[in-house]
Design a protein around this motif. Structure first.
Motif, PDB file in Angstrom:
ATOM      1  N   HIS A  18      -8.876   2.788  -0.820  1.00 33.87           N
ATOM      2  CA  HIS A  18      -9.390   2.562  -2.174  1.00 33.87           C
ATOM      3  C   HIS A  18      -9.229   1.098  -2.580  1.00 33.87           C
ATOM      4  O   HIS A  18     -10.141   0.501  -3.185  1.00 33.87           O
ATOM      5  CB  HIS A  18      -8.663   3.471  -3.163  1.00 33.87           C
ATOM      6  CG  HIS A  18      -9.114   3.285  -4.585  1.00 33.87           C
ATOM      7  ND1 HIS A  18      -8.423   2.482  -5.478  1.00 33.87           N
ATOM      8  CD2 HIS A  18     -10.191   3.780  -5.260  1.00 33.87           C
ATOM      9  CE1 HIS A  18      -9.050   2.495  -6.640  1.00 33.87           C
ATOM     10  NE2 HIS A  18     -10.113   3.279  -6.536  1.00 33.87           N
ATOM     11  N   SER A  19      -8.091   0.499  -2.248  1.00 37.41           N
ATOM     12  CA  SER A  19      -7.831  -0.897  -2.623  1.00 37.41           C
ATOM     13  C   SER A  19      -8.799  -1.845  -1.922  1.00 37.41           C
ATOM     14  O   SER A  19      -9.309  -2.784  -2.529  1.00 37.41           O
ATOM     15  CB  SER A  19      -6.385  -1.270  -2.269  1.00 37.41           C
ATOM     16  OG  SER A  19      -5.472  -0.492  -3.003  1.00 37.41           O
TER      17      SER A  19
ATOM     18  N   HIS B 159      -4.671   5.043  -0.641  1.00 29.56           N
ATOM     19  CA  HIS B 159      -4.480   3.906  -1.534  1.00 29.56           C
ATOM     20  C   HIS B 159      -4.993   2.633  -0.877  1.00 29.56           C
ATOM     21  O   HIS B 159      -5.617   1.783  -1.537  1.00 29.56           O
ATOM     22  CB  HIS B 159      -2.999   3.761  -1.900  1.00 29.56           C
ATOM     23  CG  HIS B 159      -2.722   2.588  -2.792  1.00 29.56           C
ATOM     24  ND1 HIS B 159      -1.928   1.531  -2.418  1.00 29.56           N
ATOM     25  CD2 HIS B 159      -3.158   2.295  -4.048  1.00 29.56           C
ATOM     26  CE1 HIS B 159      -1.876   0.644  -3.395  1.00 29.56           C
ATOM     27  NE2 HIS B 159      -2.612   1.087  -4.398  1.00 29.56           N
ATOM     28  N   CYS B 160      -4.747   2.505   0.425  1.00 28.90           N
ATOM     29  CA  CYS B 160      -5.231   1.339   1.166  1.00 28.90           C
ATOM     30  C   CYS B 160      -6.758   1.313   1.209  1.00 28.90           C
ATOM     31  O   CYS B 160      -7.378   0.282   0.944  1.00 28.90           O
ATOM     32  CB  CYS B 160      -4.652   1.354   2.578  1.00 28.90           C
ATOM     33  SG  CYS B 160      -5.116  -0.074   3.589  1.00 28.90           S
TER      34      CYS B 160
ATOM     35  N   THR C 101      -6.664 -10.751   2.305  1.00 32.91           N
ATOM     36  CA  THR C 101      -7.094  -9.710   1.370  1.00 32.91           C
ATOM     37  C   THR C 101      -8.086 -10.170   0.314  1.00 32.91           C
ATOM     38  O   THR C 101      -8.608  -9.352  -0.439  1.00 32.91           O
ATOM     39  CB  THR C 101      -5.868  -9.113   0.646  1.00 32.91           C
ATOM     40  OG1 THR C 101      -5.165 -10.170  -0.037  1.00 32.91           O
ATOM     41  CG2 THR C 101      -4.934  -8.442   1.632  1.00 32.91           C
TER      42      THR C 101
ATOM     43  N   LYS D 258     -12.260  -1.336  -3.507  1.00 26.59           N
ATOM     44  CA  LYS D 258     -12.295  -1.817  -4.893  1.00 26.59           C
ATOM     45  C   LYS D 258     -12.331  -3.341  -4.947  1.00 26.59           C
ATOM     46  O   LYS D 258     -13.067  -3.931  -5.747  1.00 26.59           O
ATOM     47  CB  LYS D 258     -11.067  -1.302  -5.646  1.00 26.59           C
ATOM     48  CG  LYS D 258     -11.023  -1.723  -7.115  1.00 26.59           C
ATOM     49  CD  LYS D 258      -9.783  -1.168  -7.801  1.00 26.59           C
ATOM     50  CE  LYS D 258      -9.729  -1.614  -9.255  1.00 26.59           C
ATOM     51  NZ  LYS D 258      -8.511  -1.093  -9.948  1.00 26.59           N
ATOM     52  N   THR D 259     -11.552  -3.989  -4.086  1.00 27.29           N
ATOM     53  CA  THR D 259     -11.442  -5.449  -4.114  1.00 27.29           C
ATOM     54  C   THR D 259     -12.504  -6.144  -3.281  1.00 27.29           C
ATOM     55  O   THR D 259     -13.033  -7.187  -3.682  1.00 27.29           O
ATOM     56  CB  THR D 259     -10.049  -5.880  -3.592  1.00 27.29           C
ATOM     57  OG1 THR D 259      -9.043  -5.189  -4.335  1.00 27.29           O
ATOM     58  CG2 THR D 259      -9.850  -7.378  -3.746  1.00 27.29           C
TER      59      THR D 259
ATOM     60  N   TYR E 182       0.841  -1.199   0.000  1.00 28.23           N
ATOM     61  CA  TYR E 182       0.000   0.000   0.000  1.00 28.23           C
ATOM     62  C   TYR E 182       0.875   1.248   0.000  1.00 28.23           C
ATOM     63  O   TYR E 182       1.850   1.348   0.737  1.00 28.23           O
ATOM     64  CB  TYR E 182      -0.924   0.019   1.230  1.00 28.23           C
ATOM     65  CG  TYR E 182      -1.929  -1.105   1.243  1.00 28.23           C
ATOM     66  CD1 TYR E 182      -2.895  -1.218   0.253  1.00 28.23           C
ATOM     67  CD2 TYR E 182      -1.911  -2.071   2.257  1.00 28.23           C
ATOM     68  CE1 TYR E 182      -3.814  -2.259   0.257  1.00 28.23           C
ATOM     69  CE2 TYR E 182      -2.828  -3.109   2.273  1.00 28.23           C
ATOM     70  CZ  TYR E 182      -3.777  -3.193   1.279  1.00 28.23           C
ATOM     71  OH  TYR E 182      -4.684  -4.228   1.291  1.00 28.23           O
TER      72      TYR E 182
END
Length: 292
Positions: A44-45, A41-42, A130, A48-49, A36
């Motif tokens: 959003h990731s 960014h974390c 994750t 998103k996932t 990350y």
């Protein structure tokens, strides 16, 4: 014995989980996974996932156990404080010194580790897994997640690592929670003293909220370096084993990522701690007033 403090701490702790859990997930990911690039960014990731549910992975375990651990912490704190007052001043109603708050908080933090460590290991393992939730049941998923929920996670850890696997990182947790809880209760009482109007024994509700928020922020500011180590030790086992203990984790982390690794999630911890502990202490004080 003050049983009301056990009940009040239980309710306050449970409500605090709901307020702070999404940010806690982000914090754990930042502390344990290097890919990350930063906070946003974390966030959003994860969204998103894994969508919104990704922020609440493992939440059922803390909800069911934090009430117990908070009950232990607040109950231990209050009863330990009364014992110190009785021993030092001859009366449980005597005005405590700042050292008394600190020592009682130290005992509270140490006591709750025994109860909280297994649940915290499960929480961290689920938070650092994750893959999206649909990977568990989806027939089109290419990857099957290792842990399919809190109970499955706990059973898998015991099967693969033994019962003591549930206490992985407990030494780091003790080094984190002892001093941080001592700071937590000491800071709360100092702020309450400052915010209590002349002629009154307690601050107004706005003062309780501010004191609780500040206490949580100060405690997490102190706790973050060891919290990073705790989280890494607890997450170790989801994949290849990397650390042999607290000292090995500290030296490896510092050598590979520099000293700033110990402050990963500091801002997030402090930002999360303020509203969470506003809720915890406000609820705690309110329940104490309602219980005769």
């Amino acid at each position: 014995m003050h049983f009301a403090d056990f009940a009040a701490g239980s309710i306050g702790g449970a409500l605090g989980v709901f307020v702070g859990y999404p940010l806690d997930t982000v914090k754990v990911r930042l502390q344990t996974q290097r890919h990350y690039k930063g906070l946003w960014h974390c966030v959003h990731s994860i969204y998103k996932t894994e969508r919104l549910s990704g922020f609440f992975k493992g939440v059922s375990m803390p909800v069911s156990t934090v009430s117990v651990s908070s009950s232990v912490a607040f109950g231990t704190y209050r009863n330990c404080l009364q014992c110190i007052q009785q021993f030092r001043y001859g009366s449980g109603d005597a005005r405590p010194a700042h050292l008394d708050f600190f020592l009682s908080g130290l005992a509270a933090g140490s006591a709750q580790v025994v109860v909280m460590s297994p649940a915290d290991v499960v929480k961290v393992r689920l938070q650092t897994q994750t893959q999206p939730e649909h990977a568990v049941q989806g027939s089109t998923a290419n990857v099957k997640v290792k842990y399919q929920g809190p109970l499955h996670c706990m059973a898998t850890i015991v099967r693969e690592e033994g019962v003591f696997g549930l206490y992985r990182g407990a030494h780091a947790m003790m080094l984190k929670d002892g001093p941080s809880f001592a700071t937590y209760f000491l800071t709360y009482n100092i702020f309450c003293e400052w915010l209590t109007p002349a002629g009154q024994k307690q601050p107004e509700w706005s003062g309780v909220l501010l004191a609780g928020g500040c206490a949580g922020t100060c405690a997490w500011g102190l706790a973050t370096p060891m919290d990073v180590i705790k989280a890494r030790l607890q997450a170790d086992g989801l994949g290849k084993r990397r650390y042999n203990g607290v000292v090995n984790c500290i030296t490896q982390s510092a050598r590979q990522e520099g000293a700033r690794v110990f402050f990963k999630g500091l801002g997030l911890n402090c930002a999360r701690a303020f509203p969470v502990n506003m809720v915890v202490f406000a609820t705690y004080e309110m329940v104490l007033k309602l219980i005769p």
